[in-house]
Design a protein around this motif. Structure first.
Motif, short mmCIF file in Angstrom:
data_model
loop_
_atom_site.label_atom_id
_atom_site.label_comp_id
_atom_site.label_asym_id
_atom_site.label_seq_id
_atom_site.Cartn_x
_atom_site.Cartn_y
_atom_site.Cartn_z
N GLU A 51 0.62 -1.15 -0.04
CA GLU A 51 -0.08 0.02 0.10
C GLU A 51 0.75 1.23 -0.13
O GLU A 51 0.36 2.54 -0.35
N THR A 52 2.04 1.24 0.34
CA THR A 52 2.86 2.18 0.27
C THR A 52 4.22 1.99 -0.59
O THR A 52 4.77 1.05 -0.37
N PRO A 53 4.53 3.02 -1.50
CA PRO A 53 5.99 2.82 -2.31
C PRO A 53 6.94 2.84 -1.45
O PRO A 53 7.04 3.44 -0.37
N HIS A 54 7.80 1.78 -1.84
CA HIS A 54 9.22 1.68 -1.14
C HIS A 54 10.17 1.14 -1.91
O HIS A 54 10.04 0.84 -3.06
N GLN A 55 11.47 1.36 -1.42
CA GLN A 55 12.82 0.69 -1.80
C GLN A 55 12.88 -0.69 -1.15
O GLN A 55 12.29 -0.61 0.18
N GLY A 56 13.39 -1.56 -1.80
CA GLY A 56 13.68 -2.94 -0.88
C GLY A 56 12.64 -3.80 -1.54
O GLY A 56 11.84 -3.76 -2.48
N GLN A 57 12.93 -5.12 -1.16
CA GLN A 57 12.12 -6.20 -1.73
C GLN A 57 11.23 -6.95 -0.82
O GLN A 57 11.52 -7.06 0.37
N VAL A 58 10.08 -7.16 -1.12
CA VAL A 58 9.02 -7.98 -0.21
C VAL A 58 8.66 -9.45 -0.87
O VAL A 58 8.14 -9.34 -1.98
N ARG A 59 8.76 -10.19 -0.09
CA ARG A 59 8.33 -11.67 -0.82
C ARG A 59 7.35 -12.43 0.08
O ARG A 59 7.38 -12.40 1.21
N ILE A 60 6.18 -12.78 -0.59
CA ILE A 60 5.31 -13.52 0.27
C ILE A 60 5.40 -14.86 -0.21
O ILE A 60 5.13 -15.26 -1.30
N ASN A 61 5.71 -15.91 0.91
CA ASN A 61 5.87 -17.25 0.57
C ASN A 61 6.93 -17.39 -0.74
O ASN A 61 6.76 -18.54 -1.28
N GLY A 62 7.89 -16.85 -0.66
CA GLY A 62 8.90 -16.84 -1.88
C GLY A 62 8.64 -16.00 -3.02
O GLY A 62 9.46 -15.98 -3.85
N ALA A 63 7.37 -15.75 -3.28
CA ALA A 63 7.17 -14.76 -4.26
C ALA A 63 7.27 -13.37 -4.40
O ALA A 63 7.18 -12.88 -3.04
N ASP A 64 7.70 -12.90 -5.27
CA ASP A 64 8.17 -11.33 -5.31
C ASP A 64 6.49 -10.34 -5.18
O ASP A 64 5.63 -10.58 -6.14
N ALA A 65 6.33 -9.89 -3.99
CA ALA A 65 5.13 -9.43 -3.74
C ALA A 65 4.83 -8.32 -4.67
O ALA A 65 3.56 -7.87 -5.31
N ASP A 66 5.90 -7.44 -5.11
CA ASP A 66 5.47 -6.35 -5.92
C ASP A 66 5.37 -6.66 -7.48
O ASP A 66 4.45 -5.92 -8.15
N ALA A 67 5.55 -8.05 -7.76
CA ALA A 67 5.08 -8.28 -9.20
C ALA A 67 3.81 -9.12 -9.11
O ALA A 67 3.27 -9.37 -10.28
N MET A 68 3.13 -8.98 -7.99
CA MET A 68 1.72 -9.65 -8.01
C MET A 68 0.41 -8.59 -8.40
O MET A 68 0.91 -7.37 -8.08
N THR A 69 -0.37 -8.94 -8.94
CA THR A 69 -1.41 -8.13 -9.12
C THR A 69 -2.27 -7.87 -7.71
O THR A 69 -1.94 -8.41 -6.88
N ALA A 70 -2.99 -6.83 -7.67
CA ALA A 70 -3.73 -6.55 -6.58
C ALA A 70 -4.77 -7.71 -6.14
O ALA A 70 -4.71 -8.06 -4.98
N ARG A 71 -5.26 -8.46 -7.09
CA ARG A 71 -6.10 -9.75 -6.79
C ARG A 71 -5.18 -10.57 -6.13
O ARG A 71 -5.80 -11.38 -5.22
N GLN A 72 -4.04 -10.96 -6.83
CA GLN A 72 -3.14 -12.10 -5.99
C GLN A 72 -2.77 -11.60 -4.81
O GLN A 72 -2.65 -12.59 -3.82
N ARG A 73 -2.35 -10.41 -4.32
CA ARG A 73 -2.25 -10.13 -3.11
C ARG A 73 -3.39 -10.31 -2.01
O ARG A 73 -3.20 -10.86 -0.93
N ALA A 74 -4.30 -10.11 -2.66
CA ALA A 74 -5.70 -9.99 -1.80
C ALA A 74 -5.94 -11.52 -1.51
O ALA A 74 -6.64 -11.84 -0.44
N LEU A 75 -5.51 -12.58 -2.14
CA LEU A 75 -5.67 -13.96 -2.09
C LEU A 75 -4.73 -14.28 -0.87
O LEU A 75 -4.87 -15.40 -0.39
N HIS A 76 -3.63 -13.70 -0.87
CA HIS A 76 -2.52 -14.36 0.05
C HIS A 76 -2.35 -13.43 1.45
O HIS A 76 -2.21 -14.13 2.37
N ARG A 77 -2.79 -12.26 1.50
CA ARG A 77 -2.81 -11.41 2.64
C ARG A 77 -3.99 -10.44 2.89
O ARG A 77 -4.54 -10.05 1.76
N ALA A 78 -4.37 -10.30 3.93
CA ALA A 78 -5.64 -9.37 4.18
C ALA A 78 -5.33 -8.30 5.17
O ALA A 78 -4.48 -8.55 6.44
N VAL A 79 -5.42 -7.06 5.25
CA VAL A 79 -4.95 -6.01 5.95
C VAL A 79 -6.11 -5.30 6.80
O VAL A 79 -6.98 -4.68 6.10
N LEU A 80 -5.92 -5.21 8.05
CA LEU A 80 -6.79 -4.42 8.97
C LEU A 80 -5.90 -2.94 9.24
O LEU A 80 -4.87 -3.02 9.87
#
Length: 263
Positions: A51-80
């Protein structure tokens, strides 16, 4: 499986809010982010959730989070989020149903309703389904939003991969009973194979429920590890700029934090 961030740096104009922060959360655990106001806790959570632009890398279960679509991220994580306003006149049932994502069984038309009602019950709002969200107290609204987030990733594990609850101050408006309700919910989600990342202000609840603690100070990670290692007099006193004493009451030895009067 892990939720990893490496070298996360975030700047707002000339001000650097996060500076080369590394972070790891493991499935099956509750991972807390603590620190004083302005230390970068919410910014780190928002950077890791995309949700916030950043430098550096984020990986969700080994996959590059920045390469995911919004829909793909929504299936992997939910934000309160820390706070949120509801612009439309939804009742509790309608609000919680907004969290439902793809992945429901197409041959079970009642599944969505069962999940929605179960989530409402989990946060202690059973019987509130037809209450308008605008009529709820602050704590009740916070729990309704928690239910909405929960239904988004209702199954802690999907297709063999853990899913992640990302919670920004999930108990800030709650009384003691409902604080415990939400923290037990988070702990149960982790124990079922998912992962939980939570920004926390209450250090005693953090000590009770977190498996790992990350202490931020001035945009940097000061210490990371088990609660008994991170929640110590020296680090907490330095970060919070006040005398703090950590004690260990019986019977289980969990640390608890007692602010010290400066008078």
């Amino acid at each position: 499986m892990q939720y990893e961030a490496t070298g996360i740096t975030v700047s707002y104009g000339p001000r650097r809010v996060l500076d080369q922060v590394d972070f790891t959360a493991r499935a099956g655990e509750v991972t807390a982010i603590v620190g004083p106001n302005g230390s970068g806790k919410t910014t780190l959570l928002r950077a890791m959730s995309g949700e916030t632009p950043h430098q550096g890398q984020v990986r969700i279960n080994g996959a590059d989070a920045d390469a995911m679509t919004a829909r793909q991220r929504a299936l992997h994580r939910a934000v309160l989020p820390q706070s949120g306003s509801i612009a439309f006149p939804f009742n509790v049932l309608e609000l919680v149903r907004l969290g439902l994502t793809a992945g429901l069984s197409s041959d079970d038309p009642g599944e969505a309703d069962r999940i929605t009602l179960a989530a409402i019950a989990r946060v202690g709002l059973e019987g509130y389904e037809t209450r308008m969200v605008q009529e709820l107290s602050g704590g009740e609204r916070q729990r309704a939003q928690m239910a909405r987030v929960l239904v988004q990733i209702w199954q802690p594990v999907l297709d063999g991969q853990p899913r992640w609850l990302m919670l920004d101050e999930p108990v800030s408006a709650l009384d003691i009973r409902h604080q415990l309700t939400i923290m037990h919910l988070a702990q149960d989600y982790a124990r079922a194979g998912g992962g939980v990342i939570a920004v926390m202000h209450d250090l005693n609840l953090t000590a009770m429920f977190a498996d790992q603690v990350n202490l931020l100070y001035d945009g940097r990670l000061r210490r990371s590890g088990r609660p008994a290692d991170v929640l110590n007099d020296q680090d907490l006193s330095a970060c919070y700029n006040c005398p703090v004493r950590v004690n260990t009451p019986p019977p289980d030895g969990s640390p608890w934090v007692l602010p010290q009067s400066m008078v």
